[in-house]
Design a protein around this motif. Structure first.
Motif, PDB file in Angstrom:
ATOM      1  N   LYS A  89      55.898  13.545 -80.977  1.00  0.00           N
ATOM      2  CA  LYS A  89      56.150  12.721 -79.800  1.00  0.00           C
ATOM      3  C   LYS A  89      55.137  11.584 -79.789  1.00  0.00           C
ATOM      4  O   LYS A  89      53.940  11.836 -79.895  1.00  0.00           O
ATOM      5  CB  LYS A  89      56.033  13.571 -78.525  1.00  0.00           C
ATOM      6  N   ASP A 135      60.784  11.688 -79.113  1.00  0.00           N
ATOM      7  CA  ASP A 135      60.427  10.504 -78.332  1.00  0.00           C
ATOM      8  C   ASP A 135      61.405  10.217 -77.196  1.00  0.00           C
ATOM      9  O   ASP A 135      61.019   9.665 -76.165  1.00  0.00           O
ATOM     10  CB  ASP A 135      60.328   9.276 -79.250  1.00  0.00           C
ATOM     11  N   LYS A 136      62.662  10.557 -77.379  1.00  0.00           N
ATOM     12  CA  LYS A 136      63.669  10.247 -76.349  1.00  0.00           C
ATOM     13  C   LYS A 136      63.918  11.429 -75.418  1.00  0.00           C
ATOM     14  O   LYS A 136      64.902  11.462 -74.693  1.00  0.00           O
ATOM     15  CB  LYS A 136      64.971   9.804 -77.009  1.00  0.00           C
ATOM     16  N   GLY A 137      63.020  12.399 -75.451  1.00  0.00           N
ATOM     17  CA  GLY A 137      63.186  13.546 -74.555  1.00  0.00           C
ATOM     18  C   GLY A 137      63.888  14.705 -75.237  1.00  0.00           C
ATOM     19  O   GLY A 137      63.890  14.822 -76.463  1.00  0.00           O
ATOM     20  N   VAL A 174      66.090  17.345 -77.074  1.00  0.00           N
ATOM     21  CA  VAL A 174      66.988  17.189 -78.211  1.00  0.00           C
ATOM     22  C   VAL A 174      67.955  18.369 -78.241  1.00  0.00           C
ATOM     23  O   VAL A 174      67.538  19.525 -78.114  1.00  0.00           O
ATOM     24  CB  VAL A 174      66.193  17.126 -79.530  1.00  0.00           C
TER      25      VAL A 174
END
Length: 363
Positions: free
Chosen positions: A193, A177-179, A181
Motif C-alpha cells: 500500500k 492502493d485502491k482499497g 480487493v
C-alpha cells in the motif's frame, strides 16, 4: 576489520554470519567481472537458498549465514557480496550495529569480523565481499549502505526486481492502493500500500453456510507453513491453536458454520514469522466427510488484524463433491512483501494432514 580493509582467506570453505539485535534478511550475490549477476539464479537468499558454490542458512543462535565454497564458485564469478537488510518495515540501521563474522566453515574458527560504523538512514547494506585476486581468495570489509532496502541492492547488482506499483510489468497483479480487493480464482494481489509492504498482523477469516435444505456442516480451517523447499514447517488448526512462537494463532473450532461473519479465523503476525517460513497455504476440510457441494457461500477474507479493515476477499463461486479445498496462499517475495493468490482448488482430504502434499504443490 575496518571499512575497506582486506585479508587473505586461509580456508577453502568460509561461512559469513551476520547478526544484529534485530531481525535481518541476509543474502549473497555472485557477481561477474562487470559487477552484475549473470542471472537471478546468482541471488542467494531465504527463498532461493542455494546457488553455484554459495548457500544461505538460518543460524541456530539468530542471524543468517552465507557459506561460500570457493572451490565450487564458477570461473566467471569474481566476487560474492554478502548483504543485510532490515526485516521491519520503515526501520533503519541507525542505532543498530550488524556484525559480519567470517569463519572457517569446516572447523568454525573465526577468520575475521567486521561491524560497519556510523550507520544512519540505511535500510540495507553490503557487509563484506569474498573476492578473487591473482588466483587467491580474499575478504574485504565494505559497509556500503542503501536507503531503498534490499531492492536497491538487487537492482544495483543486476537482479530483476518486480516493482509492486507497476502492474504493467506483472499482468494481473494488483496492490492495495485502491482499497479492498476482490480476487477471482488464480488472481494475485501484492500486500503493498502506497509503495510499502504490509508487514503488520493480518487475519484470514474463513466462512461458509450450509447449502439450501442441508444439515449443518462442520468444516475446519487451517494454515500450513512451508519453507523454500516446499517442505512443511508446521501447521495451525483446531487441535494446535498456536504455532511458530505465537506468530500464527487460530480462533478455535466452529462445529456448524451457523451465524453471520467468519466461522473461523487465523491471525498471522507477518513480521514475526521466522525467515524459514516463505509460504502459507490456507485450507478448509470437512472432517465429518460431507462434501463441499453441501456448502454455500464459502469464502476467505484477509483483514488488517489491528484495524479490522478488510483488505482482500475471495468468494468460491463453484463447489465440487470433495472434502478439502485450498482457499488461498501467501508467498513471501525476496523484496520483503507478501503476495496473496486465490486458489479455490478442491482435493479429497478430510484433515489438514491430507492437505500438506497438495498444498505444497500449489506453492
Amino acid at each position: 576489520m575496518t571499512p575497506g580493509s582486506n585479508l587473505p582467506l586461509s580456508a577453502v570453505r568460509v561461512a559469513v554470519d551476520v547478526t544484529a539485535p534485530v531481525r535481518l534478511d541476509v543474502s549473497g550475490l555472485l557477481l561477474a567481472a562487470d559487477g552484475k549477476v549473470r542471472s537471478d539464479d546468482d541471488f542467494v537468499f531465504y527463498n532461493q537458498p542455494a546457488g553455484p558454490g554459495v548457500t544461505h542458512s538460518a543460524a541456530a543462535g539468530g542471524g543468517d549465514t552465507i557459506t561460500v565454497d570457493t572451490a565450487a564458485v564458477p570461473d566467471g564469478i569474481e566476487k560474492i557480496v554478502v548483504t543485510a537488510s532490515l526485516d521491519a518495515p520503515g526501520a533503519t540501521f541507525a542505532g543498530t550495529e550488524p556484525t559480519g563474522t567470517v569463519r572457517n566453515a569446516d572447523d568454525g574458527s573465526v577468520l575475521a569480523s567486521f561491524t560497519p560504523p556510523q550507520l544512519g538512514t540505511e535500510t540495507a547494506l553490503v557487509v563484506v565481499e569474498i573476492y578473487r585476486r591473482a588466483g587467491a581468495w580474499k575478504v574485504r570489509a565494505v559497509g556500503q549502505g542503501y536507503a531503498n532496502g534490499l531492492a536497491g541492492i538487487a537492482t544495483d547488482f543486476g537482479v530483476s526486481v518486480e516493482e509492486p506499483a507497476a502492474p504493467a510489468a506483472a499482468p494481473g497483479k494488483i496492490n492495495l492502493d485502491k482499497g479492498r480487493v476482490s480476487l477471482q480464482k488464480n488472481q494475485t494481489v501484492s500486500l503493498v500500500k502506497g509503495g510499502r509492504p504490509l508487514l503488520t498482523s493480518v487475519r484470514m477469516g474463513l466462512g461458509w453456510e450450509p447449502a439450501f435444505r442441508s444439515k449443518s456442516i462442520d468444516l475446519d480451517a487451517s494454515v500450513i507453513a512451508y519453507g523454500p523447499d516446499r517442505k512443511k514447517v508446521d501447521n495451525c488448526f483446531f487441535g494446535k491453536l498456536m504455532i511458530l512462537g505465537g506468530a500464527i494463532q487460530h480462533s478455535g473450532d466452529n462445529l456448524t458454520g451457523e451465524g453471520a461473519g467468519d466461522d473461523e479465523a487465523i491471525t498471522v503476525h507477518l513480521g514475526g514469522l521466522p525467515p524459514e517460513v516463505t509460504g502459507l497455504v490456507f485450507v478448509v476440510n470437512s472432517f465429518s466427510g460431507q462434501k463441499f457441494s453441501d456448502v454455500a457461500k464459502a469464502y476467505c477474507r484477509l483483514l488488517d488484524a489491528q484495524s479490522g479493515e478488510e483488505l482482500v476477499r475471495f468468494d468460491l463461486t463453484h463447489s465440487e463433491p470433495r472434502t478439502g479445498v485450498m482457499m488461498a496462499k501467501l508467498i513471501r517475495q525476496f523484496s520483503g512483501e507478501w503476495e496473496m493468490t486465490a486458489l479455490g482448488e478442491y482435493v479429497d482430504a478430510r484433515t489438514v494432514r491430507g492437505m500438506v502434499k497438495p498444498a505444497g504443490q500449489a506453492l
